[in-house]
Design an enzyme around this catalytic site. Structure first.
Site, PDB file in Angstrom:
ATOM      1  N   LYS A  39       0.862  -1.188   0.000  1.00  0.00           N
ATOM      2  CA  LYS A  39       0.000   0.000   0.000  1.00  0.00           C
ATOM      3  C   LYS A  39       0.896   1.235   0.000  1.00  0.00           C
ATOM      4  O   LYS A  39       1.420   1.660   1.025  1.00  0.00           O
ATOM      5  CB  LYS A  39      -0.918   0.038   1.218  1.00  0.00           C
ATOM      6  N   CYS A  42      13.905  11.108   6.556  1.00  0.00           N
ATOM      7  CA  CYS A  42      13.882  10.665   7.958  1.00  0.00           C
ATOM      8  C   CYS A  42      15.289  10.653   8.533  1.00  0.00           C
ATOM      9  O   CYS A  42      15.470  10.605   9.733  1.00  0.00           O
ATOM     10  CB  CYS A  42      13.274   9.283   8.076  1.00  0.00           C
TER      11      CYS A  42
HETATM   12  P1  NAD Z   1       2.423   9.004   7.368  1.00  0.00           P
HETATM   13  O1  NAD Z   1       2.549   8.283   8.646  1.00  0.00           O
HETATM   14  O2  NAD Z   1       1.478  10.142   7.276  1.00  0.00           O
HETATM   15  O3  NAD Z   1       1.978   7.981   6.213  1.00  0.00           O
HETATM   16  C1  NAD Z   1       2.591   6.712   6.094  1.00  0.00           C
HETATM   17  C2  NAD Z   1       1.546   5.723   5.568  1.00  0.00           C
HETATM   18  O4  NAD Z   1       0.491   5.612   6.532  1.00  0.00           O
HETATM   19  C3  NAD Z   1       0.914   6.150   4.252  1.00  0.00           C
HETATM   20  O5  NAD Z   1       0.822   5.029   3.409  1.00  0.00           O
HETATM   21  C4  NAD Z   1      -0.451   6.678   4.664  1.00  0.00           C
HETATM   22  O6  NAD Z   1      -1.447   6.404   3.708  1.00  0.00           O
HETATM   23  C5  NAD Z   1      -0.770   5.913   5.940  1.00  0.00           C
HETATM   24  N1  NAD Z   1      -1.538   6.729   6.902  1.00  0.00           N
HETATM   25  C6  NAD Z   1      -1.500   8.081   7.055  1.00  0.00           C
HETATM   26  N2  NAD Z   1      -2.324   8.454   8.059  1.00  0.00           N
HETATM   27  C7  NAD Z   1      -2.882   7.328   8.535  1.00  0.00           C
HETATM   28  C8  NAD Z   1      -3.803   7.058   9.583  1.00  0.00           C
HETATM   29  N3  NAD Z   1      -4.332   8.029  10.316  1.00  0.00           N
HETATM   30  N4  NAD Z   1      -4.148   5.761   9.834  1.00  0.00           N
HETATM   31  C9  NAD Z   1      -3.632   4.765   9.087  1.00  0.00           C
HETATM   32  N5  NAD Z   1      -2.758   4.982   8.073  1.00  0.00           N
HETATM   33  C10 NAD Z   1      -2.385   6.231   7.799  1.00  0.00           C
HETATM   34  O7  NAD Z   1       3.907   9.441   6.945  1.00  0.00           O
HETATM   35  P2  NAD Z   1       4.343  10.373   5.745  1.00  0.00           P
HETATM   36  O8  NAD Z   1       3.957  11.769   6.054  1.00  0.00           O
HETATM   37  O9  NAD Z   1       3.910   9.780   4.452  1.00  0.00           O
HETATM   38  O10 NAD Z   1       5.928  10.214   5.817  1.00  0.00           O
HETATM   39  C11 NAD Z   1       6.741  11.036   6.624  1.00  0.00           C
HETATM   40  C12 NAD Z   1       7.061  10.366   7.933  1.00  0.00           C
HETATM   41  O11 NAD Z   1       7.679   9.119   7.694  1.00  0.00           O
HETATM   42  C13 NAD Z   1       8.038  11.152   8.789  1.00  0.00           C
HETATM   43  O12 NAD Z   1       7.638  11.059  10.127  1.00  0.00           O
HETATM   44  C14 NAD Z   1       9.355  10.423   8.581  1.00  0.00           C
HETATM   45  O13 NAD Z   1      10.294  10.565   9.620  1.00  0.00           O
HETATM   46  C15 NAD Z   1       8.877   9.022   8.476  1.00  0.00           C
HETATM   47  N6  NAD Z   1       9.850   8.199   7.799  1.00  0.00           N
HETATM   48  C16 NAD Z   1      10.589   7.345   8.558  1.00  0.00           C
HETATM   49  C17 NAD Z   1      11.557   6.568   7.967  1.00  0.00           C
HETATM   50  C18 NAD Z   1      12.390   5.638   8.790  1.00  0.00           C
HETATM   51  O14 NAD Z   1      13.039   4.781   8.217  1.00  0.00           O
HETATM   52  N7  NAD Z   1      12.416   5.765  10.104  1.00  0.00           N
HETATM   53  C19 NAD Z   1      11.763   6.632   6.574  1.00  0.00           C
HETATM   54  C20 NAD Z   1      10.972   7.503   5.839  1.00  0.00           C
HETATM   55  C21 NAD Z   1      10.010   8.280   6.450  1.00  0.00           C
END
Ligand code: NAD
Length: 502
Positions: A178, A286
């Protein structure tokens, strides 16, 4: 009413790219221009269940596919990704905003995992101990789990899907992906290339959506393991829900990475590295370095850091020479701008204000220029929250130990870096720092796939990281077999097995 001239993003179910029958769609928008590039569906429950059913069916044969045949799919896949690199990068830049060189980097870091998946024959070996008792051998099999799933964030729409499904599939599982609904197009192009490379129907499926899709993945009884990368809030929800349902889960989450600069560091190298790590990819990594602690005399380097930052070029990712592209969405821009305002209200010194930059030719873009705060303290919102934009918080410490203490008191543990010429200081730092990925004069120490991504503390839930050796364990179940074979004329069966095994 949806605009039918805009292309739709397809679902991948049972080897076919199909149009969703949903009534719920979202626009995929170019963040530099606001052009609507495509519409992405929020798949219906029936469509998502069909994807899981096809993965379950495909697992019956895929799990028994010879390891060499599985490896050859990934040899072909890495070739196809290389051949299509420019196209993949262009799609990524259009929907996500990062510069074309950064987009190629995004694809390339994923490609390295695909290359690693091609050596699955060596990675999935079990162990054997000969004669653990008289005539008895014990060995292990690393067997695939079944249907596994991955949920990915917007900021690396090529690399992070490639962290997940290649290794899951190479180890013999089938997969439901997804992608982020904000930028699913490059992920879909990668899925098309995977099918072209020979991934059989049902082995890789892609569903689109938001909360409902994520919850279905966490709840579906036929899904055995969930890999998540994204924010801490969503990752914690996914981890709790998936593990309560008896699944394996690994969640890589939010970060607030600190750099420490000692006064003996190579000054120009350090300042250049800080610029790239704080502001590159518009701070939406990240493993970015949004906090720098200048130690002792290094505090006097701040004016030069600010001057260098002023030289960074802000424009659309497609423009040659761009250092900082737009942030992913209007809401991300609003959020970053309001956090900058909060920083000022709470008393930090705004040394460089990147809000509302003029970007010739891209008046509608979601641009925020590089922003630097000094005098930041650990109680401020700009220090505590992940800003995920090109905003650098500068703090001071008198000694290396003070700086280490500060980092260890922050709840996040994704990455950190130390800049110094002192081997003794570096060794002390790597021993004492409580962070998963440590760079010594390396600003963004993301491990290559020979190792695993190893964030820690609040940045990670689950023991095993994505890609590398750890993910082979994550996607397999160890079966331990103890065996003995009797000679035809051996009649000395004992009742007490303990004695027999002595
Ligand atoms: P996000 O958490 O908003 O989204 C991630 C996924 O979760 C997406 O597929 C989205 O559709 C889904 N999602 C969003 N809100 C949701 C909810 N309320 N309930 C269920 N699913 C939901 O993250 P983002 O904004 O797409 O990405 C940025 C974040 O990801 C930052 O916090 C960054 O630090 C983190 N990140 C971490 C790493 C790591 O390896 N630690 C790598 C890349 C990004």
């Amino acid at each position: 009413m949806a605009d039918n001239r805009v292309p739709t993003v397809k679902l991948l179910i049972n080897g076919k790219f199909v149009e969703s029958q949903t009534t719920q769609w979202r626009d995929v928008v170019n963040p530099a221009t606001q052009e609507v590039l495509a519409r992405v569906p929020f798949a219906t429950t029936d469509e998502m269940n069909a994807a899981v059913a096809s993965a379950k069916q495909a697992f019956k044969t895929w799990r028994k596919t010879p390891i060499g045949a599985r490896a050859r799919v990934f040899l072909k896949y890495q070739q196809l990704i290389r051949e299509n690199m420019k196209e993949l990068a262009a799609i990524l830049t259009a929907e996500q905003g990062k510069t074309l060189p950064d987009a190629e980097g995004d694809v390339f870091r994923g490609l390295e995992v695909v290359e690693h998946a091609a050596s699955i024959g060596n990675l999935q070996l079990g162990e054997l101990a000969n004669n653990v008792a008289g005539g008895v051998d014990t060995f292990t099999l690393l067997q695939p789990l079944g249907v596994c799933a991955g949920i990915t964030p917007f900021n690396f729409p090529a690399m992070i899907p490639l962290w997940m499904f290649p290794m899951a599939i190479a180890t013999g599982n089938t997969f439901i992906l997804k992608p982020s609904e904000q930028d699913p197009m490059v992920t879909m192009r990668l899925a098309e290339l995977a099918i072209e490379a020979g991934v059989p129907p049902g082995v890789l499926n892609v569903i689109h959506g938001g909360v409902d899709a994520v919850n279905l993945i966490c709840d579906h009884p036929d899904i055995k393991a969930v890999s998540f990368v994204g924010s801490t809030k969503v990752g914690t929800h996914v981890y709790n829900r998936a593990t309560l349902n008896g699944k394996r889960a690994q969640c890589m989450m939010g970060a607030k990475n600190h750099a420490i600069v000692l006064p003996d560091a190579n000054k120009q190298q350090t300042l250049n590295n800080l610029l790239g790590a704080a502001f590159g990819a518009a701070g939406q990594r990240c493993m970015a370095l949004p906090v720098v602690i200048l130690v002792g005399e290094a505090q006097s380097w701040l004016p030069e850091l600010i001057e260098k930052t002023k030289g960074l070029r802000i424009s659309a990712g497609v423009e040659p020479g761009t250092d900082i592209g737009p942030v992913v969405s209007c809401s991300a821009l609003d959020r970053i701008s309001s956090l900058i305002a909060t920083g000022v209200e709470q008393g930090a010194t705004l040394e460089l204000d990147g809000r509302n930059p003029e970007v010739a030719g891209y008046a509608q873009g979601n641009f925020v220029g590089p922003t630097i705060f000094s005098g930041v303290t650990t109680d401020m919102t700009i220090y505590r929250e992940e800003i995920f934009g090109p905003v650098l918080c500068v703090l001071h410490a008198e000694t290396l130990n003070d700086a280490i203490e500060l980092i260890n008191a922050n709840p996040n543990g994704n990455g950190t870096a130390l800049f110094t010429r002192s081997g003794a200081a570096a060794r002390h730092f790597q021993e004492e720092i409580d962070v998963g990925q440590v760079g010594i004069n390396v600003p963004i120490p993301v491990p290559v796939p020979l190792f695993s991504f190893s964030g820690s503390r609040a940045s990670k839930l689950g023991d095993l990281g994505p890609y590398g050796k750890q993910v082979v364990q994550f996607y397999t179940q160890t079966k331990t077999i103890t065996e003995r074979w009797f000679d035809e004329d051996d009649v000395s069966a004992a009742v007490n097995t303990t004695i027999t095994l002595k």
